[in-house]
Scaffold this active site. Structure first.
Site, PDB file in Angstrom:
ATOM      1  CB  SER A 154      40.243 -81.945 -21.230  1.00 59.91           C
ATOM      2  OG  SER A 154      39.023 -81.373 -21.665  1.00 59.91           O
ATOM      3  CG  HIS A 172      42.005 -70.118 -31.783  1.00 59.26           C
ATOM      4  ND1 HIS A 172      41.504 -70.994 -32.719  1.00 59.26           N
ATOM      5  CD2 HIS A 172      41.487 -70.507 -30.591  1.00 59.26           C
ATOM      6  CE1 HIS A 172      40.708 -71.859 -32.123  1.00 59.26           C
ATOM      7  NE2 HIS A 172      40.689 -71.596 -30.831  1.00 59.26           N
TER       8      HIS A 172
END
Length: 150
Positions: free
Chosen positions: A63, A68
């Site tokens: 996956s 961030h």
């Protein structure tokens, strides 16, 4: 429907500016996390923002994993979604914590594709604080406060 995958999201607070703004350091953290969690890396994509901040995404055979960073806030948003029983997304999160050394984390675990099979559909949330770092930071603030008021 049976569970398809495990999705772990982590908010990491109190990370150092330098580590969150270092592209090579964060890339190495993601690569180490994927390897130790038994994940197969297909591609790594990243962007460095100006004046600071990073987004790095790892496309996995199982996956994806992403981070961030917001160095000015000492904050990192981590996302790990895997399918299959051979991967260990929580191990990947542990590796990233080891690299980023957050003072506080909020972890949410979600079972994907489990609609109708779980009595409690709410995700499990766990919050942890690094106690020694909190004490050290508080002590430093007290000393600064006392030094100013002489």
């Amino acid at each position: 429907m049976k569970v398809i995958g495990k999705h772990v999201t982590v908010d990491m607070y109190g990370c150092s500016f330098a580590s969150l703004d270092d592209l090579d350091y964060i890339k190495n953290a993601l690569l180490a996390a994927a390897q130790e969690a038994n994940m197969t890396l297909l591609e790594l994509s990243y962007h460095k923002f100006e004046p600071h901040g990073l987004t790095i995404l790892a496309l996995l055979a199982e996956s994806h994993m992403g981070i961030h960073t917001y160095p000015e806030l000492g904050y990192a948003a981590v996302d790990v979604f895997t399918r299959g029983d051979h991967t260990r997304p929580n191990k990947a999160v542990s590796v990233l914590k080891r690299f980023l050394k957050p003072a506080k984390t909020k972890t949410t675990n979600i079972l994907r594709g489990d609609f109708g099979s779980q009595k409690d559909m709410r995700p499990r949330v766990k919050i942890s604080i690094a106690p020694l770092r909190s004490v050290r930071n508080t002590g430093a603030r007290v000393l600064k406060f006392l030094a100013r008021h002489k």
